[in-house]
Write a protein that holds these residues in place. Structure first.
Motif, short mmCIF file in Angstrom:
data_model
loop_
_atom_site.label_atom_id
_atom_site.label_comp_id
_atom_site.label_asym_id
_atom_site.label_seq_id
_atom_site.Cartn_x
_atom_site.Cartn_y
_atom_site.Cartn_z
N LEU A 158 13.05 -31.22 -59.40
CA LEU A 158 11.44 -30.82 -58.87
C LEU A 158 11.18 -31.21 -57.58
CD1 LEU A 158 10.51 -31.28 -62.38
CD2 LEU A 158 10.70 -28.79 -61.35
N ILE A 159 10.95 -32.45 -57.45
CA ILE A 159 10.78 -32.91 -55.93
C ILE A 159 11.24 -32.47 -54.52
CG2 ILE A 159 10.93 -35.30 -54.19
CD1 ILE A 159 11.43 -36.56 -57.42
N LYS A 160 12.31 -31.85 -54.66
CA LYS A 160 12.85 -31.03 -53.75
C LYS A 160 12.60 -29.25 -53.25
CE LYS A 160 16.90 -28.51 -51.98
NZ LYS A 160 18.31 -28.63 -51.54
N GLU A 161 12.23 -29.11 -54.74
CA GLU A 161 11.49 -27.30 -54.63
C GLU A 161 10.00 -28.02 -54.10
OE1 GLU A 161 9.83 -25.99 -58.22
OE2 GLU A 161 11.28 -25.08 -58.18
N SER A 162 9.02 -29.30 -54.63
CA SER A 162 7.86 -29.01 -53.94
C SER A 162 7.88 -29.53 -51.96
CB SER A 162 7.78 -31.11 -54.74
OG SER A 162 5.90 -31.12 -53.94
N PHE A 163 8.94 -30.46 -52.69
CA PHE A 163 8.91 -30.75 -50.65
C PHE A 163 9.09 -29.71 -49.59
CE2 PHE A 163 9.35 -34.52 -48.66
CZ PHE A 163 9.03 -35.69 -49.91
N ARG A 217 8.44 -26.16 -51.08
CA ARG A 217 7.09 -25.42 -50.80
C ARG A 217 6.35 -26.26 -50.06
NH1 ARG A 217 5.60 -24.95 -56.24
NH2 ARG A 217 7.00 -25.67 -57.20
N ALA A 218 6.36 -27.59 -49.70
CA ALA A 218 4.53 -27.99 -48.95
C ALA A 218 5.18 -27.56 -47.61
CB ALA A 218 4.66 -29.51 -49.25
N GLY A 219 6.53 -27.26 -47.07
CA GLY A 219 6.46 -26.48 -45.71
C GLY A 219 7.73 -27.79 -44.97
N HIS A 220 7.76 -28.76 -45.67
CA HIS A 220 9.07 -29.91 -44.82
C HIS A 220 10.22 -29.78 -44.89
CE1 HIS A 220 5.43 -33.07 -45.38
NE2 HIS A 220 5.61 -32.59 -46.20
N ASN A 221 10.60 -30.10 -43.65
CA ASN A 221 12.60 -30.22 -43.80
C ASN A 221 12.88 -31.57 -44.64
OD1 ASN A 221 12.11 -28.67 -42.00
ND2 ASN A 221 12.19 -29.54 -40.48
N LEU A 222 13.49 -31.40 -45.35
CA LEU A 222 14.43 -32.44 -45.92
C LEU A 222 16.41 -32.59 -45.64
CD1 LEU A 222 14.64 -33.98 -48.48
CD2 LEU A 222 15.42 -32.13 -50.11
N VAL A 223 16.44 -33.87 -45.52
CA VAL A 223 17.64 -33.96 -44.74
C VAL A 223 18.40 -34.80 -46.40
CG1 VAL A 223 19.45 -35.50 -43.69
CG2 VAL A 223 17.13 -35.36 -42.55
N LEU A 251 12.60 -18.00 -51.68
CA LEU A 251 13.16 -17.63 -52.50
C LEU A 251 13.86 -18.06 -52.56
CD1 LEU A 251 13.40 -14.05 -54.04
CD2 LEU A 251 12.00 -16.02 -55.06
N ARG A 252 15.27 -18.87 -51.27
CA ARG A 252 15.87 -19.14 -50.76
C ARG A 252 16.03 -20.07 -49.83
NH1 ARG A 252 21.38 -15.92 -50.49
NH2 ARG A 252 21.70 -15.90 -52.50
N PRO A 253 16.14 -21.36 -50.06
CA PRO A 253 16.50 -22.25 -48.66
C PRO A 253 17.27 -22.51 -47.47
CG PRO A 253 16.41 -23.67 -50.34
CD PRO A 253 16.89 -22.17 -50.75
#
Length: 148
Positions: A66-71, A73-79, A117-119
Motif C-alpha cells: 500500500l505504501i509503494k502503491e501510494s508513492f 500514484r503520487a508520481g514519485h520515483n521509488l528505488v 496499471l503497471r509500474p
C-alpha cells in the motif's frame, strides 16, 4: 467457460476465483488501512480463523504494498534495488597512469506507468569517486536524522 474442480464439494469457475481473490485483497487492504480486522458477514469460525491467520502473516507485506502503491500514484520515483561495484581505474585516454578507485552504483527505480496499471522499471547508473561517496553517505545520514 471451463469449470475446474478444486474441492470435491465445490466447483469454481475462473471468474469465481478472480472475484474471490479481489474480495479478499480488498478486505485485507481495508483491514490494514483501518487498523482493525472486522468481518460483518456471517462466516464460519474455521473461515474466520483462516482469514485472520493469513492476514496476520501477510500484514507487513500488505502495508509495504500500500505504501509503494501510494508513492507511485503520487508520481514519485521509488528505488527498489541498489547494486554496486568497486572498480580500480588504471589509466585513461587523457592520463596514462591513474590509480583511482571508482564506485559504480546502479539504482533500480520504479515509477508509475502511463497506463496507471503497471509500474515502469528503469535503472539509473552512475560512477562516483571515494570523496563523492563520502559526501553521499553524509547527506544520507543527515536526511535519516531529519526523518527520525
Amino acid at each position: 467457460m471451463t469449470i475446474t474442480n478444486y474441492n470435491e464439494d465445490v466447483e469454481w469457475t475462473s471468474e469465481d476465483i478472480l472475484t474471490t481473490k479481489r474480495i479478499i485483497k480488498d478486505f485485507f487492504q481495508n483491514c490494514t488501512i483501518n487498523e482493525s480486522f472486522q468481518i460483518t458477514e456471517n462466516v464460519s469460525e474455521t473461515t474466520l480463523t483462516a482469514l485472520r491467520e493469513c492476514y496476520e502473516t501477510r500484514k507487513n507485506d500488505i502495508e509495504q504494498y500500500l505504501i509503494k502503491e501510494s508513492f507511485l500514484r503520487a508520481g514519485h520515483n521509488l528505488v527498489e534495488n541498489i547494486d554496486w561495484k568497486l572498480k580500480w581505474i588504471m589509466g585513461s585516454s587523457k592520463l596514462v597512469s591513474i590509480r583511482e578507485p571508482i564506485l559504480q552504483l546502479d539504482l533500480g527505480c520504479v515509477q508509475q506507468g502511463p497506463d496507471d496499471l503497471r509500474p515502469q522499471e528503469n535503472i539509473i547508473n552512475f560512477e562516483m569517486t571515494l570523496e563523492q561517496v563520502d559526501d553521499l553517505i553524509s547527506a544520507l545520514e543527515i536526511i535519516k536524522s531529519e526523518l527520525t
